[in-house]
Design an enzyme around this catalytic site. Structure first.
Site, short mmCIF file in Angstrom:
data_model
loop_
_atom_site.label_atom_id
_atom_site.label_comp_id
_atom_site.label_asym_id
_atom_site.label_seq_id
_atom_site.Cartn_x
_atom_site.Cartn_y
_atom_site.Cartn_z
N ARG A 5 0.70 -1.15 0.03
CA ARG A 5 -0.09 -0.15 -0.01
C ARG A 5 0.97 1.46 0.14
O ARG A 5 0.52 2.23 -0.54
CB ARG A 5 -1.02 0.09 1.22
N SER A 11 -4.18 5.61 5.84
CA SER A 11 -3.93 4.23 5.86
C SER A 11 -3.71 3.75 4.52
O SER A 11 -2.84 2.98 4.11
CB SER A 11 -4.96 3.38 6.48
N GLU A 23 -18.37 4.60 0.44
CA GLU A 23 -17.79 4.20 -0.63
C GLU A 23 -18.39 3.96 -1.98
O GLU A 23 -18.01 4.08 -3.01
CB GLU A 23 -17.40 2.78 -0.14
N HIS A 61 -5.05 -3.08 2.66
CA HIS A 61 -5.47 -3.94 4.02
C HIS A 61 -5.92 -5.10 3.46
O HIS A 61 -6.99 -5.63 4.24
CB HIS A 61 -6.15 -3.05 4.76
N ASP A 94 -7.14 -5.75 13.73
CA ASP A 94 -8.52 -5.01 13.45
C ASP A 94 -9.52 -6.27 13.27
O ASP A 94 -10.66 -5.98 13.73
CB ASP A 94 -8.55 -4.22 12.11
N GLN A 150 -12.73 -6.05 8.93
CA GLN A 150 -11.98 -5.34 8.07
C GLN A 150 -11.13 -6.25 7.23
O GLN A 150 -10.35 -5.80 6.39
CB GLN A 150 -10.83 -4.24 9.06
N ARG A 201 -1.41 -4.31 4.16
CA ARG A 201 -1.06 -3.52 5.10
C ARG A 201 0.32 -3.99 5.58
O ARG A 201 1.07 -2.88 5.73
CB ARG A 201 -2.09 -3.64 6.35
#
Lengths: 273, 320
Positions: B16, B43, B64, B115, B123, B127, B173
């Site tokens: 990422r 993030s 989204e 992620h 998380d 997620q 991530r």
């Protein structure tokens, strides 16, 4: 106004006849919501929007998104009348048939002059928001008009887009709600009440105007007012009559999504002389 | 001849992060690139782009679906929009908008999920994205990419920008081991043989490329020559690489995704069409994971080198 109300009314009558004929020939479709939207679409395409039907790819043209895509017959009839190259008038009665450019819902693959493919309700305002952001980013003068159904605004995404459009202050974006009070299953108030509509848009930060959606001067003035409104988008809540122009279709939920029989079509065309 | 890794694994940034840096570089070169984020820019690393090009960055808040459809509008108007969020939210929540407002009109929208997989870690499952490769691959016209490291991620983000049409890029991530030397060339749809081998082929992507390399090293010590192929493009698959893999007589597919709906089943379909071959699969089996450190989770859910090597032995036993 470049076109007189008398001229616009003649065009609207022509478009209504075409809608009835197209859907009659297709034996399926959505006459009620196509007929309720006629004055608004006619006023936009024949008067308010800066467009050039002979040059549909003109970069600075105003955009129109029929978010209530099931009213496609109204859009097709207007585009054919205006001479768009991909809207052949002699093929209007092939609506919904295999091989026709006149797809069940607007489809840019078949008609590149259409500004966005639509049909799944609740999505056109977001598309219009994206376009409006680009016009502003590029400092271009074109404006984006999005036509919504009243039942359609039950979709949550409409309110995501409404929130984002006022946050981003896109004053080059106009939403028009065709508030005809009927959706597929019946009257909107019985399926999922959306009132008070204007208050909702105002609460989301939109300049909001309520009009009679069949009154030429009211539509013209509201679009003009939208253009002069700076710093926020405008929503025009247009009170309309479902099935407008055909007595037995008016305010009749049956004709949301049902084609007229040949006999009904004949009656309807007689009324639309 | 024993298999030998062509590349030495070294610590590297997350894919990422590679995406975030690549976007800034591409933004300098191409003014048509616009970027949209849904309250996760720090993030997803689109914040780098937002800092340098605030006019071309659009905040959509936690919404989204609206973001995905608006990106369609931007693409209709000639831009190259990138939309980013956690994969779990971006693809799952806006799947319908990706379908009607991006895939169906075949618009030039780049969808970047960060992620991804269970390696988001602490998380937890809400997620974690273990379904989105399947969803993205189900959309006609979409290119689906899953880079393994910094170098390949930057190269593939660039390739995605040049490609005209919708692209989904799956990034992660945690820090990803560096596999490729700077400057390695990548082409959409062209898999990379990371380790040469002839007894079987391990096809993988993303974070598991490094695990597969370690598995190949373990197998090498047992006298097994395992090829490792980085299938960074899940759609369209590199059918030539798959054809070559069938010639090793056994294929193991390893992915950080639900095993019955990801890359493995797509490769199995290609294998069925090309040349039947023994196949085994490493992935997440019909369940959701839990909180934990990324590598604790990869270990528990059977996605590390040990699991890939064990699955390879199973495939080899069937081959013999």
């Amino acid at each position: 106004m470049h076109t007189t109300p008398q001229q616009l009314s003649a065009i609207a009558r022509r478009v209504r006849r075409q809608i009835v004929e197209m859907i009659g020939a297709a034996k399926s479709g959505h006459p009620g919501g196509s007929l309720s939207a006629v004055e608004i679409i006619v006023e936009l395409f024949y008067d308010a929007m800066r467009i050039d039907p002979k040059n549909p790819a003109w970069a600075d043209r105003d955009r129109f998104i029929l978010s209530k895509g099931h009213a496609a017959p109204a859009l097709y009839a207007v585009m054919a009348d205006l001479g768009y190259p991909d809207a052949p008038p002699d093929q209007l009665n092939t609506l919904r048939k295999f091989g026709s450019v006149y797809q069940g819902h607007p489809d840019v693959r078949f008609m590149p002059s259409i500004d966005a493919s639509t049909g799944s309700l609740g999505e056109g305002l977001s598309i219009g928001l994206g376009m409006a952001l680009v016009a502003r980013l590029d400092a271009r003068p074109w404006r984006t008009y999005v036509m919504l159904g009243d039942g359609e605004i039950q979709e949550g995404q409409i309110w995501e887009a409404a929130m984002a459009a006022s946050f981003h202050k896109v004053d080059n974006l106009v939403a028009i709600v065709d508030y005809n009070g009927i959706q597929l299953d019946g009257f909107v108030k019985d399926i999922m009440e959306i009132a008070p509509v204007a208050e909702k848009w105002r609460a989301f930060g939109w300049h909001t105007i309520e009009i009679d959606g069949h009154d030429w001067a009211a539509i013209h003035d509201a679009l003009h007012e939208a253009e002069n409104t700076k710093g926020r988008p405008t929503c025009i809540v247009a009170h309309t009559i479902k099935g407008k122009g055909v007595s037995f279709m008016e305010n009749n939920p049956k004709f949301h999504g049902m084609a007229p029989t040949p006999a009904e079509m004949e009656l309807a065309l007689k009324e639309l002389q | 001849m024993p298999a030998r890794p062509k590349f030495e694994l070294k610590p590297g940034p997350a894919t990422r992060e590679a995406f975030g840096h690549a976007l800034v570089e591409l933004g300098r070169e191409n003014k048509d690139i616009v970027v949209c984020d849904a309250d996760l820019s720090k993030s997803t690393m689109t914040a780098f782009f937002a800092n340098e090009f605030p006019d071309r960055f659009f905040s959509f808040g936690i919404a989204e679906s609206n973001m995905a459809a608006a990106a369609g509008g931007m693409a209709y108007a000639g831009k190259i929009p990138f939309i980013a969020s956690f994969s779990a939210f971006l693809v799952n929540k806006s799947f319908e908008q990706l379908r009607v407002c991006v895939a169906y009109p075949k618009l030039n929208v780049k969808v970047v999920g960060t992620h991804s997989g269970i390696s988001i870690g602490e998380d937890g499952p809400s997620q974690m994205s273990v379904e989105e490769t399947s969803l993205a691959c189900s959309l006609p016209g979409f290119v689906v990419l899953c880079p393994a490291d910094d170098v390949s991620a930057r190269a593939l983000v660039r390739a995605a920008t040049i490609h005209v049409g919708p692209v989904f890029i799956r990034t992660g991530r945690p820090k990803a081991p560096g596999i490729y030397p700077e400057g390695t060339q990548f082409e959409i749809g062209k898999a990379v043989e990371v380790v040469a081998g002839s007894d079987l082929t391990i096809i993988t992507n993303g974070l598991l490329v490094a695990e597969a390399i370690r598995a190949a090293e373990a197998l090498e010590a047992e006298g097994v020559s395992a090829r490792v192929v980085d299938m960074h493009t899940v759609r369209p698959l590199d059918r030539e690489a798959i054809r070559r893999a069938t010639r090793t007589g056994a294929i193991v597919v390893a992915e950080e995704h639900l095993v019955d709906s990801g890359m493995g089943v797509r490769i199995a379909q290609a294998v069925a069409e090309i040349e039947p071959c023994i196949m085994e699969f490493v992935g997440i089996h019909d369940r959701y994971a839990e909180s934990g450190q990324p590598f604790e989770l990869l270990d528990k859910y059977g996605l590390v080198a040990r699991d890939i090597a064990a699955t390879a032995r199973k495939a080899l036993a069937r081959k013999r």
